[in-house]
Design an enzyme around this catalytic site. Structure first.
Site, mmCIF file in Angstrom:
data_model
loop_
_atom_site.group_PDB
_atom_site.id
_atom_site.type_symbol
_atom_site.label_atom_id
_atom_site.label_comp_id
_atom_site.label_asym_id
_atom_site.label_seq_id
_atom_site.Cartn_x
_atom_site.Cartn_y
_atom_site.Cartn_z
ATOM 1 N N THR A 150 -25.659 -9.332 11.326
ATOM 2 C CA THR A 150 -26.446 -8.948 10.158
ATOM 3 C C THR A 150 -25.552 -8.333 9.088
ATOM 4 O OG1 THR A 150 -28.379 -8.538 11.557
ATOM 5 C CG2 THR A 150 -28.379 -7.551 9.361
ATOM 6 N N CYS B 278 -4.031 4.118 7.893
ATOM 7 C CA CYS B 278 -4.283 3.496 9.191
ATOM 8 C C CYS B 278 -3.166 3.767 10.192
ATOM 9 C CB CYS B 278 -4.476 1.989 9.021
ATOM 10 S SG CYS B 278 -5.929 1.576 8.031
ATOM 11 N N ALA C 213 -13.725 -3.018 -0.064
ATOM 12 C CA ALA C 213 -14.450 -2.457 -1.199
ATOM 13 C C ALA C 213 -14.099 -1.001 -1.469
ATOM 14 C CB ALA C 213 -15.957 -2.593 -0.956
ATOM 15 N N HIS C 214 -13.737 -0.248 -0.440
ATOM 16 C CA HIS C 214 -13.480 1.183 -0.661
ATOM 17 C C HIS C 214 -12.194 1.429 -1.433
ATOM 18 C CE1 HIS C 214 -10.408 2.222 2.540
ATOM 19 N NE2 HIS C 214 -10.742 1.008 2.927
ATOM 20 N N ASN D 145 0.800 -1.221 0.000
ATOM 21 C CA ASN D 145 0.000 0.000 0.000
ATOM 22 C C ASN D 145 0.836 1.277 0.000
ATOM 23 O OD1 ASN D 145 0.719 -0.702 2.764
ATOM 24 N ND2 ASN D 145 -0.603 0.975 3.396
#
Length: 377
Positions: free
Chosen positions: A237, A323, A200-201, A151
């Site tokens: 969920t 991060c 996904a981002h 990254n």
């Protein structure tokens, strides 16, 4: 603003936003058996199927979760727990010092609790050799975890070759592949990995949504417990809207991945050429790495001052992993490949997307030149 921080997060695409709104309007829980619940379930599974198709795997091998950090922790801690329960003692993990903190932190947590951890040695660009990995394997090796695309540097590992070494010794192999989709090809069967993690981002989907790939026949013991969602591996969920939007965004990204790669390659070359005249600037990323990322060091400058000056000039970049932002520590990735603390602190990462223009590249290069002058004044 000139946004050049796509490695931190890719803005949601128009396709993803529309898909998210459509799914979010549904009232049902995808685990419910009534019509509203089944309508949500249909979109949830369509999103998963789209992601699976992009990676060349069966949709049943993908576990939906909140992203790369959760996925990395789930693999390292889940595999380690299962190994230790089976053998009655801590085992051995192989990983690298240039991993994302989502791998480094659980690896160090295991190390502090009796696990043996072998940290492979990178070359000057952060690459790892199959020969070194083979020499590091032991009879008690429970897992190998090596990222696919770095990254901070954009370095791309030879994942098929590395995974084959582990497979020859029947050792599970995990790849943090968060930075690959939408720019680099991801064919999980060809890679031969046991586990892989995604967010996904990074490809224009929503934040807070990701996937863990678990190869058919492999197991991933849960580290959280509750209901039976996601086969019991990741209870709770599911984010129907997020998973659906992630799939729609990845389908769109894959359809133009070749054009995106060519576009980003041109942008990277243009940017490196434009900033090469800045005094004491060096390029850290490999020429054959992901074209999404450019890492540069301006020796003698203050990285924090550079970032603030760039922000004042309307350019969004970063000093490394989002991060790890705000830690005031030199990049562990750059330190691992041999940069001094001073040079690691004087380094910046610029990362591009399909929407980035040549005019923005030229503007960012001019801004970096000005910011460098200010920070050295």
């Amino acid at each position: 603003m000139i946004y050049l921080d796509y490695a931190a997060t890719h803005p949601m695409t128009a396709e993803a936003l529309a898909a998210y709104a459509r799914a979010a309007a549904l009232p049902g829980n995808p685990a419910s058996i009534h019509a509203a619940g089944q309508a949500a379930r249909e979109l949830l599974e369509e999103g998963r199927a789209r992601v699976a198709a992009a990676f060349g795997v069966d949709a049943r091998t993908l576990i939906a979760n909140s992203g790369g950090t959760e996925g990395d922790n789930a693999v390292l801690l889940g595999v380690a727990r299962a190994w230790q329960e089976k053998h009655g003692r801590p085992g051995h993990l192989i990983t690298t010092p240039t991993e994302h903190s989502a791998v480094l932190a659980p690896a160090r947590w295991l190390e502090a609790r009796g696990w043996a951890v072998t940290w492979l040695t990178p070359d000057a660009y952060g690459r790892y050799s199959p020969q070194e990995l083979e020499a590091a394997l032991r009879p008690d090796t429970a897992l190998v975890s090596i990222h696919h695309a770095n990254n901070e540097l954009g370095t791309v590992q030879d994942t098929p070759a590395l995974a084959a070494v582990a497979a020859a010794r029947s050792v599970p192999y995990h790849s943090d592949a968060v930075q690959a989709p939408g720019v680099l090809p991801v064919n999980l069967p060809e890679w031969g990995v046991t586990y892989a993690t995604f967010s996904a981002h990074k490809w224009g989907g929503p934040r807070g949504v990701g996937f863990v790939y678990v190869r058919r026949g492999a197991e991933l013991p849960p580290v959280t417990f509750g209901g039976g969602q996601e086969g019991g591996t990741r209870p709770g969920t599911q984010d129907t809207a997020g998973v659906y939007a992630a799939g729609v965004a990845l389908s769109a990204a894959e359809a133009k991945r070749g054009a995106t790669f060519a576009h980003l390659s041109g942008l990277r070359e243009r940017f490196v050429t434009a900033v090469s005249s800045i005094p004491s600037l060096r390029v850290n990323h490999p020429p054959d790495g992901s074209p999404k990322v450019v890492s540069v060091t301006l020796s003698g400058a203050d990285g924090e001052a550079l970032l603030m000056n760039l922000d004042l000039l309307g350019v969004a970049a970063s000093a490394g992993s989002a991060c790890s932002a705000g830690t005031m520590q030199p990049s562990h990735v750059l330190s691992a490949i041999g940069l001094s603390d001073a040079d690691a602190r004087a380094s910046l990462r610029f990362s591009f997307g399909q929407a980035t223009t040549e005019a923005e590249i030229d503007g960012a290069a001019d801004a970096l030149r000005q910011a460098a002058q200010w920070s050295r004044a």
